[in-house]
Design a protein around this motif. Structure first.
Motif, short mmCIF file in Angstrom:
data_model
loop_
_atom_site.label_atom_id
_atom_site.label_comp_id
_atom_site.label_asym_id
_atom_site.label_seq_id
_atom_site.Cartn_x
_atom_site.Cartn_y
_atom_site.Cartn_z
N LEU A 113 37.09 96.41 71.61
CA LEU A 113 36.54 95.75 72.58
C LEU A 113 36.62 96.76 73.29
CD1 LEU A 113 36.94 93.51 74.27
CD2 LEU A 113 39.67 93.59 74.46
N ALA A 114 37.53 97.43 73.62
CA ALA A 114 37.36 98.82 74.67
C ALA A 114 35.71 99.07 75.50
CB ALA A 114 37.82 99.14 74.30
N ASP B 159 45.02 90.12 70.65
CA ASP B 159 46.64 90.56 70.47
C ASP B 159 46.91 89.83 69.04
OD1 ASP B 159 48.20 92.25 70.90
OD2 ASP B 159 49.23 90.82 72.40
N GLU B 160 45.85 88.11 69.12
CA GLU B 160 46.69 87.40 68.21
C GLU B 160 45.96 87.22 66.84
OE1 GLU B 160 49.39 85.98 69.28
OE2 GLU B 160 50.17 86.48 70.64
N ARG C 135 40.63 85.06 82.35
CA ARG C 135 39.21 85.58 81.50
C ARG C 135 40.25 87.12 81.08
NH1 ARG C 135 36.68 84.89 77.15
NH2 ARG C 135 35.09 86.29 76.97
N THR C 136 40.03 87.77 82.24
CA THR C 136 40.89 89.41 81.48
C THR C 136 42.08 88.57 80.34
OG1 THR C 136 40.50 90.06 83.41
CG2 THR C 136 41.45 91.00 82.05
N LEU C 137 43.44 87.98 80.95
CA LEU C 137 44.07 87.34 80.15
C LEU C 137 43.66 87.04 78.79
CD1 LEU C 137 46.95 85.99 82.55
CD2 LEU C 137 46.91 88.09 81.14
N LEU D 260 41.20 87.59 76.84
CA LEU D 260 40.58 88.85 76.64
C LEU D 260 41.23 89.15 75.48
CD1 LEU D 260 37.48 90.40 78.52
CD2 LEU D 260 37.05 89.59 76.67
N ALA D 261 42.44 89.75 76.12
CA ALA D 261 43.64 90.48 76.06
C ALA D 261 43.99 89.96 75.20
CB ALA D 261 44.64 90.78 77.00
N GLU D 262 43.93 88.31 75.17
CA GLU D 262 44.83 87.06 73.66
C GLU D 262 44.05 87.46 72.80
OE1 GLU D 262 45.84 83.92 75.63
OE2 GLU D 262 47.13 84.96 77.13
N LEU E 156 40.93 86.48 86.41
CA LEU E 156 42.05 86.74 85.13
C LEU E 156 42.91 85.97 84.34
CD1 LEU E 156 42.86 88.06 88.61
CD2 LEU E 156 45.21 86.88 88.91
N VAL F 207 40.85 96.47 69.12
CA VAL F 207 40.80 96.81 70.59
C VAL F 207 40.46 97.71 70.42
CG1 VAL F 207 42.44 97.22 72.49
CG2 VAL F 207 43.54 95.77 70.41
#
Lengths: 165, 649
Positions: free
Chosen positions: B60-61, B31-32, B22-24, B26-28, B20, B57
């Motif tokens: 990334l995807a 995003d930042e 690591r997923t957060l 990756l998203a951050e 969890l 993103v």
């Protein structure tokens, strides 16, 4: 961090549905790394696309569908269909349960064809109703009942138990 | 009823907290803003930031998507060094030797930094720069390599092959004696990306118009109102233009048909040439591409998609993408000629009164003398144009070796060449020259002809011949057992149709038992192209013991992907869609490569071992079109898969 329409952060969504996504991926994939990949990608897709869901049920349905699609993509990927895995790939076997009985049940579940496995998982593990399962899978309730019925018969034959009724 | 066991199992199907986190993370990360500089950039150009974020993103995807497809992710690497991957503190250098898995990840990640078609030397250097060991080249007599170069990563070996000094294939194998597997599927990101894709062709056409301008207002005036406009970006179909705040054009992006994401438009997209062939030209003569080369290449690219008797409207449409101006039209007996200017050269189309393409020629700009390109062999009969005896000799020589597969068999017919290099032999016929090109030093991959007038090598292709219409033979399909939707195409040629779908169906309907035999007996030479489809991928499916179980060829018809799959596995396997010796012809559709090889298919024909057709259920074009899979609106694939099963899969 981006917020959804429902004002749920990615973290909140993950906490709430981690089991749904992770368990569903576990039931579809054979390798822990692939499960982790799918888990990440589902939530990153959610984060990226911020789907407009009217309620939590719709959000759960979206996550289930996305998880299933990504699992299928993984299972049918060039890697998984065209490359013979090494024998030690089993080291990354996805899941170990605490009792032998549980392991056997899960093993039997995973041996089912996908069209049976998914309804069974959603109905028994996720405790979705037939109507909810039908909606998530985009099939009729009658089809769900039929698949559950056939799946139960197959499982009963294999397990010789009455877990699935 | 024992629900407790499921609840107990569910409680154990819970991911680690680290996953969890690591997923957060990756998203951050995406995003930042990463640093002060990018923060300033964001403040200065808020809309631009949004777009870049989107691109980041998307990348990334895509990276994750590719990772998922090949089972390789950051998390896989993390297993090799978990504390490094999870720790948010700056990463410390990790001097520990890599595990096999680490090397494997490293090799695959490095391979994905490559792009097919890139300069070969650069590809090798890239791998070495990313941790590969010193390369071995096939030129080194000490090594008996089956490819052109290898770069090792621990016990994993990347095998690279080149064609005309461009990266052609990348495979991976396990040392010392593992099997090699194609690592990067045959996907071309440049000119080939365009083939058969109307949307991309149209996007290129728009760019050819827009590139003359530098501001948003000029481009809008030229192209009209965009289909979508957001902030500093205007989108027209599959091309979008990004502008600076003052209205100047910053760049243009094109949507990749195969990969389904936006990428910057590149020179290669515009040059739309077969670089492999023309790089050879440069290699021989040391010529830099000049305007004439450029325009001839453009012309040749256009002509690749033409064939005699195709609808004139289709030919005009092709030319409209390359020619900046309208053609000059002249009437002549039996039809018209249309001359399109491509700068250094002109393309002349002969159109019949019945609006069919009669011929296509190339001439130097302003020259009265055209070089007949299509159709070549019957030029004299058709147009009364007399070429030299040398030319006739050259063509005759070509015909005499056109079916030869190896350098040795060519030489057995034509004798020793006047010039011989590793990748080609050149035969002289007076003032004319014939080049035979080879791969792996021996296998014939093509023929070229040197045109003195244009000082240019042209590829000789069966495509440009006007062979007499094929006589019906005993093996011609009868149409028995065809699905209903295929029957109308029996006896018709794909060139009679205007749409990708119809052309594909016509080609499928005309596959014969003899084609089936070639597929199984001489797979390498089976149809490239068949009819009007473009060969995208050709490979063998192998089992763990190295034996081949299937052969597959993929052909592209616009958005449709035609698959021809043959079972060559003598061991019975009921799981496979067709039995040993049977040929399955099916159509599938890639929504985009984001979906990888996930492609449900619909059977069109099954040809049995004795050449007869087995029954296949009919279905509609609409159903095939529904095969498109769009991740933004997840739909369950088994809905179409279920239907496929009912179609005889």
């Amino acid at each position: 961090m981006r917020e959804t329409e429902n004002s749920m952060s990615l973290g909140e969504v993950m906490q709430r549905y981690k089991q749904t996504v992770y368990g569903l991926a576990m039931s579809q994939l054979w390798n822990r790394n692939e499960v982790w990949d799918v888990f990440q990608e589902v939530f990153l897709t959610y984060f990226r696309k911020a789907p407009q869901c009217e309620n939590e049920q719709a959000l759960r349905a979206w996550l289930v569908r996305t998880t299933l699609n990504l699992c299928r993509r993984s299972n049918k990927s060039s890697w998984n269909t065209r490359v013979e895995k090494q024998e030690n790939a089993g080291e990354n076997e996805a899941v170990e349960f605490s009792t032998r009985e549980e392991s056997e049940v899960f093993s039997a579940l995973r041996e089912l064809k996908e069209k049976y496995r998914v309804p069974v998982y959603l109905f028994y593990f996720e405790e979705m109703t037939v109507a909810q399962t039908a909606e998530v899978l985009g099939i009729s309730q009658a089809a769900v009942k039929m698949r559950l019925s056939r799946a139960r018969r197959l499982l009963k034959k294999r397990l010789e138990g009455d877990y699935f009724e | 009823m024992n629900r407790d066991i499921f609840r107990s199992m569910c409680s154990q199907l819970t991911p680690d907290e680290s996953l969890l986190q690591r997923t957060l993370q990756l998203a951050e990360e995406h995003d930042e803003p990463k640093d002060e500089e990018s923060e300033q950039a964001v403040r200065a150009e808020p809309v631009l930031k949004k777009r870049r974020l989107g691109v980041a993103v998307a990348v990334l995807a895509l990276a994750l998507g590719v990772g998922a497809v090949f089972g390789i992710t950051r998390l896989n690497r993390k297993e090799a060094a978990p504390e490094q991957a999870l720790d948010k503190a700056p990463a410390q250098p990790d001097d520990r030797p890599l595990t096999d898995e680490g090397y494997f990840n490293k090799a695959v990640d490095a391979a994905y930094q490559l792009e097919l078609g890139m300069p070969f030397g650069q590809a090798v250097d890239t791998l070495v720069g990313l941790g590969g060991e010193d390369p071995l080249f096939a030129d080194d007599p000490a090594d008996d390599l089956i490819c052109d170069a290898v770069v090792d990563f621990g016990k994993y070996r990347l095998l690279l092959s080149e064609q005309s000094d461009r990266l052609n294939t990348v495979e991976i194998m396990q040392l010392p004696d593992g099997m090699a597997f194609e690592l990067i599927p045959v996907t071309y990101y440049t000119a080939r990306d365009l083939v058969g894709c109307r949307e991309t062709d149209e996007a290129i056409g728009k760019w050819l118009t827009a590139r003359k301008y530098t501001t948003r207002s000029e481009i809008t005036a030229a192209l009209g109102a965009p289909e979508k406009s957001s902030g500093l970006t205007d989108t027209y179909g599959w091309i979008r233009f990004n502008y600076f705040e003052d209205g100047r054009l910053e760049n243009a992006e094109i949507r990749s048909q195969l990969l389904g994401y936006w990428r910057l438009l590149r020179d290669e997209d515009i040059q739309i040439v077969d670089d492999e062939v023309y790089a050879e030209n440069d290699a021989i003569f040391g010529e830099e591409k000049n305007e004439l080369d450029y325009s001839i290449n453009s012309a040749m690219y256009c002509l690749r998609f033409m064939s005699p008797d195709m609808p004139a409207a289709e030919a005009r449409k092709i030319m409209a993408f390359a020619a900046a101006e309208k053609p000059k039209v002249k009437s002549r007996s039996g039809g018209t000629t249309e001359t399109y200017s491509l700068g250094g050269c002109d393309v002349i189309l002969g159109i019949t009164d019945t609006e069919k393409l009669w011929y296509a020629d190339i001439s130097k700009a302003g020259s009265d003398t055209s070089t007949p390109i299509m159709p070549l062999p019957s030029q004299k009969e058709l147009f009364g144009m007399d070429r030299s005896d040398d030319y006739t000799d050259m063509l005759g020589a070509w015909y005499s070796v056109i079916d030869c597969r190896t350098r040795e068999s060519v030489r057995a017919v034509l004798g020793e060449p006047q010039v011989s290099k590793r990748t080609y032999d050149v035969y002289s016929f007076g003032n004319e020259k014939l080049m035979v090109r080879f791969a792996f030093e021996s296998k014939v991959v093509g023929f070229m002809h040197y045109d003195r007038q244009l000082d240019h090598w042209f590829e000789l292709s069966k495509r440009y011949t006007t062979e007499a219409p094929a006589q019906p033979d005993d093996t011609e399909p009868s149409g028995d057992n065809f699905p209903e939707m295929l029957k109308p195409y029996v006896g018709h040629r794909s060139s009679e149709y205007d749409t990708d779908f119809d052309r594909m169906m016509a080609d499928v309907a005309n596959l014969t038992a003899a084609d089936r035999d070639v597929f199984f007996d001489d797979f390498e030479s089976f149809g490239d192209p068949i009819g009007s489809g473009l060969l995208i991928s050709s490979f063998y499916g192998a089992k763990n013991d190295g034996t081949v179980h299937s052969q597959t060829k993929y052909y592209r018809y616009g958005p449709y992907m035609l698959r021809i799959w043959g079972n060559v596995d003598e061991e019975p396997n009921e799981e496979l869609p067709v039995k040993y010796g049977q040929l399955l012809v099916s159509v599938e559709r890639w929504g985009n490569l984001d979906t990888g090889w996930v492609a449900p298919y619909v059977s069109l024909r099954i040809i049995s071992e004795d050449g007869t057709d087995l029954p296949v259920e009919s279905h509609t074009k609409e159903e095939i079109d529904e095969l498109a899979y769009i991740i933004e609106d997840p739909k369950l694939l088994d809905q179409v898969q279920d239907r496929n099963e009912s179609f005889g899969r």
